[in-house]
Design a protein around this motif. Structure first.
Motif, mmCIF file in Angstrom:
data_model
loop_
_atom_site.group_PDB
_atom_site.id
_atom_site.type_symbol
_atom_site.label_atom_id
_atom_site.label_comp_id
_atom_site.label_asym_id
_atom_site.label_seq_id
_atom_site.Cartn_x
_atom_site.Cartn_y
_atom_site.Cartn_z
ATOM 1 N N LEU A 124 48.352 29.935 37.152
ATOM 2 C CA LEU A 124 49.006 31.032 37.835
ATOM 3 C C LEU A 124 47.961 31.804 38.632
ATOM 4 O O LEU A 124 46.878 32.075 38.109
ATOM 5 C CB LEU A 124 49.655 31.949 36.803
ATOM 6 C CG LEU A 124 50.783 32.884 37.166
ATOM 7 C CD1 LEU A 124 51.906 32.142 37.867
ATOM 8 C CD2 LEU A 124 51.307 33.558 35.918
ATOM 9 N N ILE A 125 48.285 32.141 39.864
ATOM 10 C CA ILE A 125 47.388 32.959 40.676
ATOM 11 C C ILE A 125 48.129 34.220 41.086
ATOM 12 O O ILE A 125 49.238 34.152 41.619
ATOM 13 C CB ILE A 125 46.915 32.197 41.934
ATOM 14 C CG1 ILE A 125 46.137 30.950 41.525
ATOM 15 C CG2 ILE A 125 46.032 33.101 42.804
ATOM 16 C CD1 ILE A 125 45.720 30.075 42.699
ATOM 17 N N LYS A 126 47.502 35.360 40.807
ATOM 18 C CA LYS A 126 48.084 36.661 41.142
ATOM 19 C C LYS A 126 47.036 37.504 41.857
ATOM 20 O O LYS A 126 45.847 37.186 41.849
ATOM 21 C CB LYS A 126 48.549 37.380 39.873
ATOM 22 C CG LYS A 126 49.721 36.723 39.167
ATOM 23 C CD LYS A 126 51.010 36.990 39.911
ATOM 24 C CE LYS A 126 52.221 36.505 39.142
ATOM 25 N NZ LYS A 126 53.495 36.809 39.861
ATOM 26 N N THR A 127 47.488 38.602 42.448
ATOM 27 C CA THR A 127 46.554 39.546 43.069
ATOM 28 C C THR A 127 46.506 40.824 42.239
ATOM 29 O O THR A 127 47.422 41.108 41.444
ATOM 30 C CB THR A 127 46.957 39.867 44.510
ATOM 31 O OG1 THR A 127 48.287 40.372 44.509
ATOM 32 C CG2 THR A 127 46.878 38.635 45.388
ATOM 33 N N ARG A 128 45.438 41.565 42.437
ATOM 34 C CA ARG A 128 45.259 42.812 41.687
ATOM 35 C C ARG A 128 46.466 43.726 41.830
ATOM 36 O O ARG A 128 47.042 43.865 42.909
ATOM 37 C CB ARG A 128 44.015 43.548 42.185
ATOM 38 C CG ARG A 128 42.710 42.986 41.662
ATOM 39 C CD ARG A 128 41.537 43.755 42.228
ATOM 40 N NE ARG A 128 41.458 43.633 43.674
ATOM 41 C CZ ARG A 128 40.591 44.291 44.437
ATOM 42 N NH1 ARG A 128 39.755 45.150 43.874
ATOM 43 N NH2 ARG A 128 40.571 44.124 45.731
ATOM 44 N N GLY A 129 46.846 44.353 40.730
ATOM 45 C CA GLY A 129 47.958 45.282 40.755
ATOM 46 C C GLY A 129 49.304 44.655 40.434
ATOM 47 O O GLY A 129 50.252 45.368 40.086
ATOM 48 N N ALA A 171 49.728 45.723 36.135
ATOM 49 C CA ALA A 171 48.594 46.268 36.894
ATOM 50 C C ALA A 171 47.356 45.395 36.730
ATOM 51 O O ALA A 171 46.302 45.848 36.263
ATOM 52 C CB ALA A 171 48.319 47.702 36.447
ATOM 53 N N LEU A 172 47.482 44.145 37.094
ATOM 54 C CA LEU A 172 46.412 43.168 36.873
ATOM 55 C C LEU A 172 45.084 43.597 37.489
ATOM 56 O O LEU A 172 45.032 44.137 38.610
ATOM 57 C CB LEU A 172 46.831 41.810 37.447
ATOM 58 C CG LEU A 172 47.852 41.032 36.615
ATOM 59 C CD1 LEU A 172 48.428 39.875 37.431
ATOM 60 C CD2 LEU A 172 47.236 40.529 35.323
ATOM 61 N N LEU A 173 44.026 43.315 36.741
ATOM 62 C CA LEU A 173 42.656 43.545 37.178
ATOM 63 C C LEU A 173 41.954 42.197 37.325
ATOM 64 O O LEU A 173 42.348 41.208 36.697
ATOM 65 C CB LEU A 173 41.902 44.414 36.165
ATOM 66 C CG LEU A 173 42.513 45.767 35.820
ATOM 67 C CD1 LEU A 173 41.733 46.415 34.690
ATOM 68 C CD2 LEU A 173 42.549 46.663 37.049
ATOM 69 N N LEU A 174 40.881 42.197 38.105
ATOM 70 C CA LEU A 174 40.118 40.956 38.260
ATOM 71 C C LEU A 174 39.660 40.433 36.905
ATOM 72 O O LEU A 174 39.638 39.225 36.661
ATOM 73 C CB LEU A 174 38.905 41.182 39.165
ATOM 74 C CG LEU A 174 39.194 41.567 40.614
ATOM 75 C CD1 LEU A 174 37.879 41.785 41.370
ATOM 76 C CD2 LEU A 174 40.040 40.516 41.305
ATOM 77 N N GLY A 175 39.320 41.352 36.012
ATOM 78 C CA GLY A 175 38.827 40.982 34.691
ATOM 79 C C GLY A 175 39.875 40.377 33.773
ATOM 80 O O GLY A 175 39.544 39.904 32.685
ATOM 81 N N ASP A 176 41.123 40.379 34.216
ATOM 82 C CA ASP A 176 42.179 39.736 33.414
ATOM 83 C C ASP A 176 42.211 38.239 33.639
ATOM 84 O O ASP A 176 42.957 37.525 32.950
ATOM 85 C CB ASP A 176 43.545 40.335 33.765
ATOM 86 C CG ASP A 176 43.663 41.803 33.380
ATOM 87 O OD1 ASP A 176 44.428 42.528 34.064
ATOM 88 O OD2 ASP A 176 42.984 42.225 32.420
#
Lengths: 112, 112
Positions: free
Chosen positions: B11-16, B80-85
């Motif tokens: 899965l690929i998502k963007t921040r937030g 609220a995804l972060l890069l560190g997730d």
């Protein structure tokens, strides 16, 4: 603290030799320890476990040794095969309820 | 007999953004635990579900939430995804909260 660590990040062995993977744990209250094998692209796979009232437990080609005095755990693999190449984790359970606390892992590379 | 299954695989998502990961336990298992595995590290416990309730939680923020359904399957939600997730998210099922945990192959989440 809540940590389980490994001494050697990478271990290379010749096919047919015995392998020993070490693990130091920090919580003396832990009463259950497990070794997992994780191959690329897969989840951790149970190898063998040991409870704190034991010093040694043997499985098929694998032996786990527990030294509670120095809080040290080791996994011995006899006659290492190419299929044993993977990342090996030790994990503990006990004081923290039912969650597993994993170490960072050791990469085992078997040379043919 | 199918083991633990997880979806999606990648899965690929963007921040937030928000993400939902799914897990179906091994047949006969009623408990699901979720772990986060960052690259080169051991899995870290997020939480455990039994009887549709969160039974134990690791050191993860409230952005991480979950759910267990009557058929014992489970979802992990991260807001609220972060890069560190970015990590491999592993699901493990067991019989009861203290039973041996069987892991699925994981969902690889990349946050850009």
């Amino acid at each position: 603290g809540e940590s389980v660590g490994l001494h050697l990040p990478t271990l290379s062995v010749q096919e047919g030799d015995n392998s020993i993977i070490n693990c130091a744990y920090s919580n003396s209250a832990s009463d259950y320890f497990i070794w997992y094998k994780q191959e690329s692209g897969k989840g951790p796979q149970f190898i063998i476990d040991i409870r704190s009232n034991m010093d040694k437990r043997q499985g098929q080609r694998v032996t786990v040794l527990l030294n509670k005095t120095v809080k040290h755990l080791s996994l011995q693999i006899a006659a290492t095969q190419p299929g044993d190449s993977a990342v090996y984790f030790c994990a503990e359970k006990g004081e923290y309820g039912n969650k597993l606390v994993f170490g960072a892992g050791t990469i085992l590379r078997v040379k043919s | 007999d199918a083991g633990v299954t997880q979806s999606p695989t990648h899965l690929i998502k963007t921040r937030g953004q928000q993400v939902t990961l799914r897990c179906s336990p091994k047949s006969g298992h009623d408990t699901v635990s979720w772990y986060q595995q960052a690259l080169g590290q051991g899995p870290q416990f997020i939480f455990q579900y039994y009887e549709e309730e969160e039974r134990q939680r690791g050191n993860f923020p409230d952005r991480f939430s979950g759910h267990q359904f009557p058929n014992y399957s489970s979802e992990l939600n991260v807001n609220a995804l972060l890069l560190g997730d970015s990590a491999l998210y592993l699901c493990a099922s067991s019989i009861g909260t203290s039973g041996e945990q069987f892991f699925g192959p994981g969902t690889r989440l990349t946050v850009l």
